[in-house]
Design a protein around this motif. Structure first.
Motif, PDB file in Angstrom:
ATOM      1  N   GLY A 129      -2.702  -3.295  -4.373  1.00 37.57           N
ATOM      2  CA  GLY A 129      -2.531  -2.411  -5.512  1.00 37.57           C
ATOM      3  C   GLY A 129      -1.455  -2.811  -6.504  1.00 37.57           C
ATOM      4  O   GLY A 129      -1.316  -2.183  -7.560  1.00 37.57           O
ATOM      5  N   ALA A 130      -0.697  -3.850  -6.205  1.00 36.05           N
ATOM      6  CA  ALA A 130       0.276  -4.332  -7.203  1.00 36.05           C
ATOM      7  C   ALA A 130      -0.490  -4.863  -8.402  1.00 36.05           C
ATOM      8  O   ALA A 130      -1.572  -5.440  -8.264  1.00 36.05           O
ATOM      9  CB  ALA A 130       1.154  -5.434  -6.608  1.00 36.05           C
ATOM     10  N   ARG A 131       0.064  -4.667  -9.606  1.00 35.24           N
ATOM     11  CA  ARG A 131      -0.610  -5.145 -10.802  1.00 35.24           C
ATOM     12  C   ARG A 131       0.331  -5.967 -11.684  1.00 35.24           C
ATOM     13  O   ARG A 131       0.088  -6.129 -12.871  1.00 35.24           O
ATOM     14  CB  ARG A 131      -1.194  -3.967 -11.588  1.00 35.24           C
ATOM     15  CG  ARG A 131      -2.433  -3.378 -10.914  1.00 35.24           C
ATOM     16  CD  ARG A 131      -3.550  -4.401 -10.844  1.00 35.24           C
ATOM     17  NE  ARG A 131      -4.763  -3.902 -10.201  1.00 35.24           N
ATOM     18  CZ  ARG A 131      -5.002  -3.965  -8.900  1.00 35.24           C
ATOM     19  NH1 ARG A 131      -4.089  -4.484  -8.079  1.00 35.24           N
ATOM     20  NH2 ARG A 131      -6.123  -3.494  -8.391  1.00 35.24           N
ATOM     21  N   GLN A 132       1.418  -6.466 -11.045  1.00 28.83           N
ATOM     22  CA  GLN A 132       2.256  -7.470 -11.682  1.00 28.83           C
ATOM     23  C   GLN A 132       2.781  -8.398 -10.603  1.00 28.83           C
ATOM     24  O   GLN A 132       3.090  -7.935  -9.502  1.00 28.83           O
ATOM     25  CB  GLN A 132       3.429  -6.844 -12.452  1.00 28.83           C
ATOM     26  CG  GLN A 132       4.383  -7.863 -13.068  1.00 28.83           C
ATOM     27  CD  GLN A 132       5.510  -7.211 -13.848  1.00 28.83           C
ATOM     28  OE1 GLN A 132       5.356  -6.874 -15.049  1.00 28.83           O
ATOM     29  NE2 GLN A 132       6.637  -7.007 -13.200  1.00 28.83           N
ATOM     30  N   VAL A 133       2.848  -9.701 -10.925  1.00 25.53           N
ATOM     31  CA  VAL A 133       3.367 -10.684  -9.970  1.00 25.53           C
ATOM     32  C   VAL A 133       4.473 -11.500 -10.639  1.00 25.53           C
ATOM     33  O   VAL A 133       4.284 -11.998 -11.759  1.00 25.53           O
ATOM     34  CB  VAL A 133       2.258 -11.631  -9.484  1.00 25.53           C
ATOM     35  CG1 VAL A 133       2.791 -12.578  -8.407  1.00 25.53           C
ATOM     36  CG2 VAL A 133       1.072 -10.847  -8.925  1.00 25.53           C
ATOM     37  N   HIS A 134       5.595 -11.637  -9.959  1.00 21.70           N
ATOM     38  CA  HIS A 134       6.666 -12.536 -10.403  1.00 21.70           C
ATOM     39  C   HIS A 134       6.339 -13.936  -9.901  1.00 21.70           C
ATOM     40  O   HIS A 134       6.056 -14.129  -8.707  1.00 21.70           O
ATOM     41  CB  HIS A 134       8.013 -12.119  -9.798  1.00 21.70           C
ATOM     42  CG  HIS A 134       8.617 -10.904 -10.415  1.00 21.70           C
ATOM     43  ND1 HIS A 134       9.979 -10.678 -10.390  1.00 21.70           N
ATOM     44  CD2 HIS A 134       8.062  -9.841 -11.062  1.00 21.70           C
ATOM     45  CE1 HIS A 134      10.240  -9.529 -10.990  1.00 21.70           C
ATOM     46  NE2 HIS A 134       9.102  -8.995 -11.406  1.00 21.70           N
ATOM     47  N   VAL A 135       6.391 -14.901 -10.796  1.00 15.49           N
ATOM     48  CA  VAL A 135       6.082 -16.288 -10.433  1.00 15.49           C
ATOM     49  C   VAL A 135       7.027 -17.237 -11.151  1.00 15.49           C
ATOM     50  O   VAL A 135       7.715 -16.846 -12.108  1.00 15.49           O
ATOM     51  CB  VAL A 135       4.625 -16.644 -10.817  1.00 15.49           C
ATOM     52  CG1 VAL A 135       3.616 -15.862 -10.009  1.00 15.49           C
ATOM     53  CG2 VAL A 135       4.405 -16.461 -12.317  1.00 15.49           C
ATOM     54  N   LYS A 139       0.845  -1.202   0.000  1.00 12.03           N
ATOM     55  CA  LYS A 139       0.000   0.000   0.000  1.00 12.03           C
ATOM     56  C   LYS A 139       0.882   1.254   0.000  1.00 12.03           C
ATOM     57  O   LYS A 139       0.657   2.202  -0.760  1.00 12.03           O
ATOM     58  CB  LYS A 139      -0.879   0.016   1.256  1.00 12.03           C
ATOM     59  CG  LYS A 139      -2.223  -0.661   1.110  1.00 12.03           C
ATOM     60  CD  LYS A 139      -3.201   0.220   0.371  1.00 12.03           C
ATOM     61  CE  LYS A 139      -4.585  -0.404   0.372  1.00 12.03           C
ATOM     62  NZ  LYS A 139      -5.412   0.146  -0.745  1.00 12.03           N
ATOM     63  N   LYS A 140       1.916   1.252   0.842  1.00 13.45           N
ATOM     64  CA  LYS A 140       2.804   2.424   0.944  1.00 13.45           C
ATOM     65  C   LYS A 140       3.611   2.606  -0.339  1.00 13.45           C
ATOM     66  O   LYS A 140       3.836   3.726  -0.797  1.00 13.45           O
ATOM     67  CB  LYS A 140       3.730   2.269   2.145  1.00 13.45           C
ATOM     68  CG  LYS A 140       2.994   2.379   3.472  1.00 13.45           C
ATOM     69  CD  LYS A 140       3.850   1.998   4.649  1.00 13.45           C
ATOM     70  CE  LYS A 140       3.029   2.047   5.949  1.00 13.45           C
ATOM     71  NZ  LYS A 140       3.725   1.376   7.077  1.00 13.45           N
ATOM     72  N   VAL A 141       4.032   1.481  -0.925  1.00 15.19           N
ATOM     73  CA  VAL A 141       4.801   1.578  -2.167  1.00 15.19           C
ATOM     74  C   VAL A 141       3.921   2.122  -3.293  1.00 15.19           C
ATOM     75  O   VAL A 141       4.335   3.010  -4.045  1.00 15.19           O
ATOM     76  CB  VAL A 141       5.374   0.192  -2.563  1.00 15.19           C
ATOM     77  CG1 VAL A 141       6.011   0.247  -3.953  1.00 15.19           C
ATOM     78  CG2 VAL A 141       6.380  -0.289  -1.528  1.00 15.19           C
ATOM     79  N   VAL A 142       2.693   1.621  -3.371  1.00 14.10           N
ATOM     80  CA  VAL A 142       1.761   2.106  -4.400  1.00 14.10           C
ATOM     81  C   VAL A 142       1.543   3.612  -4.254  1.00 14.10           C
ATOM     82  O   VAL A 142       1.501   4.350  -5.240  1.00 14.10           O
ATOM     83  CB  VAL A 142       0.426   1.339  -4.312  1.00 14.10           C
ATOM     84  CG1 VAL A 142      -0.664   2.027  -5.142  1.00 14.10           C
ATOM     85  CG2 VAL A 142       0.609  -0.106  -4.766  1.00 14.10           C
ATOM     86  N   VAL A 161       3.362  -1.343  -9.909  1.00 15.87           N
ATOM     87  CA  VAL A 161       4.053  -1.976  -8.781  1.00 15.87           C
ATOM     88  C   VAL A 161       3.930  -3.485  -8.960  1.00 15.87           C
ATOM     89  O   VAL A 161       2.862  -4.020  -9.269  1.00 15.87           O
ATOM     90  CB  VAL A 161       3.461  -1.542  -7.430  1.00 15.87           C
ATOM     91  CG1 VAL A 161       4.077  -2.339  -6.277  1.00 15.87           C
ATOM     92  CG2 VAL A 161       3.678  -0.045  -7.215  1.00 15.87           C
ATOM     93  N   SER A 162       5.053  -4.160  -8.793  1.00 15.76           N
ATOM     94  CA  SER A 162       5.153  -5.612  -8.982  1.00 15.76           C
ATOM     95  C   SER A 162       5.575  -6.241  -7.657  1.00 15.76           C
ATOM     96  O   SER A 162       6.170  -5.568  -6.814  1.00 15.76           O
ATOM     97  CB  SER A 162       6.208  -5.893 -10.061  1.00 15.76           C
ATOM     98  OG  SER A 162       6.451  -7.261 -10.219  1.00 15.76           O
TER      99      SER A 162
END
Ligand SMILES: CC(=O)SCCNC(=O)CCNC(=O)[C@H](O)C(C)(C)COP(=O)(O)OP(=O)(O)OC[C@H]1O[C@@H](n2cnc3c(N)ncnc32)[C@H](O)[C@@H]1OP(=O)(O)O
Ligand SMILES: CC(C)C(=O)C(=O)O
Length: 383
Positions: A223-229, A190-193, A201-202
Motif C-alpha cells: 500500500g505504499a505509494r512513494q519509494v525513496h531511491v 500494511k499496518k502503517v497504511v 505512505v512512503s
C-alpha cells in the motif's frame, strides 16, 4: 481519483530520489554544488516526483546546494530538505526557501537510548513539536521514524499517529539498517497504511542484506505509494534501493504507473557514476554493461531469433545496449551474425573452423573481439 492521488487505491507510485542526500552520505562521495545541480537537472529530465536535495543544517555547502537546486528546478518538481526533529534544522530548511521538509527522529530503543538519550515520551513530544512547527510555517511535511523497522511496533504506530495529529502530510518508513525481508516489510507497511488514513505512505530501504529493491516493491504491494531511491543504489553502507531497479520492477513486473522516462535510466546512471566516482558493476541490473550482454551460444542464438527469449526488458527501454560477445561459450549462430554484421559470409564448415580457433584462444585467456573474429575469418579465407 484525484482525492487519493497517493493512497492505496491509486495505481500511481511516486519516486522520491535521495541520491543528493542519502546517496551522498556514502563514504567517499562529496558532490560539488555544480555537480549536484547537474544531477538535479537530470533527475527532473528523468521524471522523478521529488528530489531530496540535501540536509541544509549539515553544512554551508549543503545549504547553498539545496538553495541552488531549488532555484534551478523548484518550478519543475518538488524539492525537499532533510531536518532532524529540532527547530534549528527546520529553520535552516525554511531559510533555504524550501516548501517541503523531511523531518526525522529515531523510534527504536537502541537509537533512543544510545544516540538520542531520550525517553519514548520525550521522542513523542519532539515529534509533535517539530512536525507542528514545520506545518505552522506552511511546509509540506514528510515524517520518518528513523530505524522504524527495529522499533517496538506499538510505539512505532503511536509515533506515526502523533506525526499525523501534528499535521504530517506523508509518512516515510525507513528500514534504516536494512533488516527487513519482503515478507516482514509487507506486513509492517500494511499496518502503517491502516493507521495512515489518506496520508501517503512512503518506504526507504537500505541494502545491508541485498534486499532493498525487493523490500521496496513489497512495501508498494502493501500500500505504499512513494519509494525513496538513489541512482545506482548509492548510499550509506551497502547503499539504498536502486532507482533503476525499483522503477523497472514496479513498472514491468507489477504494472504500476510511474512518471519515470525509463529510456533515460542508463544515461542517468552513467552521469551519477561519473560524478560520484563510484563505478557500476558490469552485472548491475538494468544499467550494467552486461545487463544485456550475451555470450553463451544458446542464449545468443535465442536472442538473434527473438530477444525476448533471454531479455525480460529490451535494452532500448532503459537506454542501455545489447552486446553479443565472443568467447569459449560461443556458438555458430552468434559467430555467423557477428561476422555477417562485418560483411563476412562463411559456410558452416568454415564457421566451425573459426569457432574452434576462437574457443581455443579464449580458453588460453585471450579476450576475443568482433574484429579478432573477422581477422581469423579473413586469414582462413586467404589460406
Ligand atoms: C539515517 C540517516 O541517514 S540520518 C541523516 C544522517 N545525515 C547526516 O548526518 C548528515 C551530515 N551530518 C552532519 O553534518 C552533522 O551530524 C550535523 C550537522 C547534523 C550535527 O552535527 P553535530 O552537532 O556535530 O552532532 P553529531 O553529528 O556529532 O551528533 C548528532 C547529534 O544530533 C542528535 N540527533 C540525531 N538525530 C536526531 C534527530 N532525528 N532529531 C534530533 N536530534 C537528533 C544526536 O542526539 C546528537 O545530539 P547531541 O550532539 O546533542 O548529542
Ligand atoms: C533520514 C532517514 C529517512 C534515513 O535516511 C534512514 O533512516 O535511512
Amino acid at each position: 481519483m484525484e482525492w487519493c492521488k497517493g493512497c492505496v487505491f491509486s495505481n500511481k507510485v511516486r519516486i522520491l530520489d535521495t541520491t543528493l542526500r542519502d546517496g551522498e552520505q556514502a563514504p567517499g562521495i562529496d558532490f560539488t554544488v555544480e555537480q549536484k545541480v547537474r544531477i538535479a537537472n537530470q533527475l527532473v529530465k528523468l521524471g522523478v516526483d521529488v528530489i531530496e536535495a540535501g540536509f541544509p543544517a549539515s553544512s554551508e555547502g549543503d545549504f547553498i546546494a539545496t538553495k541552488k537546486i531549488l532555484e534551478e528546478v523548484g518550478d519543475k518538481t518538488e524539492v525537499i530538505g532533510l531536518a532532524r526533529a529540532n527547530k534549528n534544522d527546520i529553520d535552516k530548511v525554511i531559510e533555504a526557501g524550501l516548501s517541503s521538509i523531511h523531518v526525522f527522529i529515531a523510534t527504536s530503543e537502541i537509537h533512543m537510548k544510545y544516540k538520542l538519550k531520550m525517553t519514548r515520551e520525550e521522542v513523542l513530544d519532539r515529534i509533535y513539536e517539530s512536525v507542528s512547527y514545520a506545518k505552522s510555517h506552511g511546509l509540506i511535511v514528510e515524517f520518518s521514524p528513523e530505524d522504524a523497522t527495529r522499533s517496538e511496533e506499538d510505539f512505532l504506530l503511536t509515533a506515526i499517529k502523533t506525526a499525523i495529529q501534528a499535521g504530517a502530510d506523508r509518512i516515510n518508513i525507513p528500514d534504516t539498517v536494512g533488516v527487513m525481508t519482503p515478507f516482514t516489510f509487507y506486513d509492517l507497511i500494511k499496518k502503517v497504511v491502516n493507521v495512515a488514513g489518506d496520508k501517503i505512505v512512503s518506504v526507504h530501504c537500505h541494502n545491508d542484506f541485498g534486499l532493498a529493491t525487493a523490500n521496496s516493491i513489497a512495501g508498494v504491494a502493501a500500500g505504499a505509494r512513494q519509494v525513496h531511491v538513489t541512482v545506482n543504489g548509492i548510499g550509506e553502507r551497502a547503499g539504498n534501493a536502486s532507482l533503476e531497479e525499483v522503477v523497472m520492477a514496479l513498472k514491468k513486473l507489477m504494472h504500476y504507473d510511474l512518471n519515470i522516462k525509463t529510456w533515460l535510466l542508463y544515461e542517468t546512471s552513467k552521469l551519477v557514476s561519473e560524478l560520484s566516482g563510484i563505478p557500476i558493476p558490469y552485472f548491475k541490473a538494468i544499467v550494467g554493461e552486461n545487463a544485456f550482454g550475451h555470450e553463451a551460444g544458446i542464449h545468443v542464438h535465442g536472442v538473434i531469433e527473438n530477444p525476448a527469449t533471454y531479455e525480460p526488458i529490451s535494452p532500448e527501454e532503459v537506454g542501455n545496449f545489447r552486446r553479443l560477445a565472443l568467447g569459449k561459450h560461443s556458438g555458430i549462430h552468434g559467430l555467423k551474425k557477428i561476422l555477417e554484421d562485418q560483411g563476412i559470409h562463411l559456410d558452416d564448415n568454415k564457421l566451425r573452423i573459426v569457432l574452434m580457433e576462437i574457443k581455443k584462444k579464449a580458453e588460453s585467456g585471450e579476450k576475443i573481439s568482433a574484429e579478432d573474429a573477422r581477422n581469423i575469418a579473413i586469414k582462413l579465407l586467404n589460406s
